[in-house]
Design a protein around this motif. Structure first.
Motif, PDB file in Angstrom:
ATOM      1  N   VAL A  21     -47.000   9.779   6.621  1.00 14.34           N
ATOM      2  CA  VAL A  21     -47.434   9.260   5.323  1.00 14.34           C
ATOM      3  C   VAL A  21     -48.276   7.998   5.509  1.00 14.34           C
ATOM      4  N   MET A  22     -47.910   7.171   6.472  1.00 14.17           N
ATOM      5  CA  MET A  22     -48.687   5.957   6.736  1.00 14.17           C
ATOM      6  C   MET A  22     -50.108   6.292   7.186  1.00 14.17           C
ATOM      7  N   VAL A  23     -50.247   7.335   7.993  1.00 21.06           N
ATOM      8  CA  VAL A  23     -51.582   7.754   8.424  1.00 21.06           C
ATOM      9  C   VAL A  23     -52.409   8.205   7.217  1.00 21.06           C
ATOM     10  N   LEU A  24     -51.786   8.932   6.304  1.00 22.92           N
ATOM     11  CA  LEU A  24     -52.493   9.340   5.086  1.00 22.92           C
ATOM     12  C   LEU A  24     -52.875   8.127   4.250  1.00 22.92           C
ATOM     13  N   MET A  25     -51.960   7.175   4.119  1.00 23.46           N
ATOM     14  CA  MET A  25     -52.251   5.968   3.351  1.00 23.46           C
ATOM     15  C   MET A  25     -53.387   5.163   3.978  1.00 23.46           C
ATOM     16  N   LEU A  26     -53.452   5.137   5.298  1.00 30.66           N
ATOM     17  CA  LEU A  26     -54.546   4.443   5.971  1.00 30.66           C
ATOM     18  C   LEU A  26     -55.885   5.063   5.607  1.00 30.66           C
ATOM     19  N   SER A  27     -55.929   6.385   5.573  1.00 30.10           N
ATOM     20  CA  SER A  27     -57.177   7.063   5.229  1.00 30.10           C
ATOM     21  C   SER A  27     -57.585   6.770   3.789  1.00 30.10           C
ATOM     22  N   LEU A  28     -56.646   6.851   2.871  1.00 32.83           N
ATOM     23  CA  LEU A  28     -56.955   6.587   1.468  1.00 32.83           C
ATOM     24  C   LEU A  28     -57.315   5.120   1.255  1.00 32.83           C
ATOM     25  N   ASN A  29     -56.623   4.236   1.974  1.00 32.13           N
ATOM     26  CA  ASN A  29     -56.934   2.816   1.864  1.00 32.13           C
ATOM     27  C   ASN A  29     -58.339   2.519   2.395  1.00 32.13           C
ATOM     28  N   GLY A  30     -58.735   3.236   3.434  1.00 30.23           N
ATOM     29  CA  GLY A  30     -60.082   3.063   3.958  1.00 30.23           C
ATOM     30  C   GLY A  30     -61.146   3.508   2.980  1.00 30.23           C
ATOM     31  N   LEU A  31     -60.853   4.538   2.194  1.00 35.17           N
ATOM     32  CA  LEU A  31     -61.810   4.992   1.187  1.00 35.17           C
ATOM     33  C   LEU A  31     -62.037   3.928   0.126  1.00 35.17           C
ATOM     34  N   GLN A  32     -60.950   3.406  -0.435  1.00 42.31           N
ATOM     35  CA  GLN A  32     -61.132   2.418  -1.484  1.00 42.31           C
ATOM     36  C   GLN A  32     -61.665   1.096  -0.934  1.00 42.31           C
ATOM     37  N   ALA A  33     -61.468   0.850   0.370  1.00 46.48           N
ATOM     38  CA  ALA A  33     -62.052  -0.339   0.987  1.00 46.48           C
ATOM     39  C   ALA A  33     -63.569  -0.262   0.993  1.00 46.48           C
ATOM     40  N   GLY A  34     -64.107   0.954   1.065  1.00 50.18           N
ATOM     41  CA  GLY A  34     -65.548   1.112   0.971  1.00 50.18           C
ATOM     42  C   GLY A  34     -66.087   0.672  -0.374  1.00 50.18           C
ATOM     43  N   LEU A  35     -65.340   0.962  -1.439  1.00 49.34           N
ATOM     44  CA  LEU A  35     -65.724   0.476  -2.768  1.00 49.34           C
ATOM     45  C   LEU A  35     -65.658  -1.042  -2.831  1.00 49.34           C
ATOM     46  N   LEU A  36     -64.645  -1.610  -2.182  1.00 46.46           N
ATOM     47  CA  LEU A  36     -64.522  -3.061  -2.149  1.00 46.46           C
ATOM     48  C   LEU A  36     -65.737  -3.693  -1.470  1.00 46.46           C
ATOM     49  N   ASN A  37     -66.148  -3.131  -0.342  1.00 48.00           N
ATOM     50  CA  ASN A  37     -67.311  -3.659   0.365  1.00 48.00           C
ATOM     51  C   ASN A  37     -68.579  -3.518  -0.465  1.00 48.00           C
ATOM     52  N   ARG A  38     -68.693  -2.411  -1.188  1.00 53.64           N
ATOM     53  CA  ARG A  38     -69.879  -2.234  -2.035  1.00 53.64           C
ATOM     54  C   ARG A  38     -69.887  -3.249  -3.168  1.00 53.64           C
ATOM     55  N   ARG A  39     -68.713  -3.520  -3.735  1.00 53.51           N
ATOM     56  CA  ARG A  39     -68.632  -4.530  -4.796  1.00 53.51           C
ATOM     57  C   ARG A  39     -69.035  -5.907  -4.246  1.00 53.51           C
ATOM     58  N   ALA A  40     -68.605  -6.211  -3.028  1.00 54.68           N
ATOM     59  CA  ALA A  40     -68.960  -7.492  -2.421  1.00 54.68           C
ATOM     60  C   ALA A  40     -70.452  -7.574  -2.138  1.00 54.68           C
ATOM     61  N   ALA A  41     -71.051  -6.464  -1.695  1.00 55.45           N
ATOM     62  CA  ALA A  41     -72.480  -6.465  -1.390  1.00 55.45           C
ATOM     63  C   ALA A  41     -73.321  -6.644  -2.646  1.00 55.45           C
ATOM     64  N   GLY A  42     -72.795  -6.264  -3.806  1.00 57.75           N
ATOM     65  CA  GLY A  42     -73.543  -6.378  -5.043  1.00 57.75           C
ATOM     66  C   GLY A  42     -73.453  -7.746  -5.698  1.00 57.75           C
ATOM     67  N   ARG A  43     -72.742  -8.669  -5.106  1.00 55.09           N
ATOM     68  CA  ARG A  43     -72.610 -10.001  -5.677  1.00 55.09           C
ATOM     69  C   ARG A  43     -73.871 -10.814  -5.408  1.00 55.09           C
ATOM     70  N   ARG A  44     -74.179 -11.701  -6.330  1.00 51.31           N
ATOM     71  CA  ARG A  44     -75.341 -12.577  -6.151  1.00 51.31           C
ATOM     72  C   ARG A  44     -75.059 -13.607  -5.066  1.00 51.31           C
TER      73      ARG A  44
END
Length: 206
Positions: free
Chosen positions: A146-169
């Motif tokens: 289950v932890m391995v699955l959570m790591l994969s899902l957490n990595g997906l939403q981390a990509g959204l986090l990075n995109r949100r950070a890149a869009g900051r002024r």
């Protein structure tokens, strides 16, 4: 000469109208990206969940001989070093940013360049784990899976986090919600990686 002969031709005769691309063409010029929205990330999460279930099923039904088991174990350990090592470096960048020793743009830029080894490490762990025949009836092993699955899902939403950070002024201070999101992502990553390593080590001693 008559007055009619001195008249200029209509503008439509001299110039040809330039076709204007329709809104539909412009809209489909850029392919849909993985991190465009939560919908695309959700679709990727479903695909990862299906792949995880297939890997667990195969690990129960595939029997590997001694030589294949040894190769799979080596790949498993190498993938762990690659993926977990990259995660530690990425989280170290985040720590440098939180302590004011690195800008948010530099921290996120460094973390983005580590996505490939992190995902490669995760993929290697799952693929090699199929041939290690884990004891799925054991509770610790189930927790590790289950932890391995959570790591994969957490990595997906981390990509959204990075995109949100890149869009900051430039120079814009992150809000409290962004800080909570980033901290939660790092905590889930560390807990799951360390938990999987500890459980895997304990299982190898039996």
């Amino acid at each position: 000469m008559s007055a009619v002969s001195h008249q200029k031709p209509p503008l439509s005769v001299l110039t040809r109208p330039v076709p204007v691309p329709s809104s539909g063409t412009a809209r489909h010029a850029r392919p849909v990206g993985l991190y465009d929205s939560w919908w695309t990330v959700g679709g990727a999460a479903l695909a990862i969940g299906a792949g995880w279930l297939a890997a667990v099923w195969l690990s129960v039904h595939v029997q590997a001989d001694a030589s294949l088991h040894s190769v799979a174990l080596f790949v498993h350990l190498a993938a762990l070093v690659l993926g977990f090592g990259a995660v530690l470096v990425a989280d170290y960048y985040g720590l440098l940013w939180l302590t004011g020793r690195m800008s948010l743009a530099d921290a996120m830029g460094g973390a983005n360049r580590l996505h490939l080894p992190i995902w490669a490490g995760l993929a290697g762990l799952v693929a090699s784990g199929v041939f290690l025949h884990p004891n799925t009836s054991s509770l610790p092993t189930r927790v590790k899976l289950v932890m391995v699955l959570m790591l994969s899902l957490n990595g997906l939403q981390a990509g959204l986090l990075n995109r949100r950070a890149a869009g900051r002024r430039p120079g814009e201070e992150p809000g409290r919600g962004f800080l909570v999101w980033a901290t939660g992502t790092a905590l889930v990553s560390q807990i799951c990686w360390w938990g999987a390593v500890i459980i895997g080590f304990r299982n190898s001693q039996r």
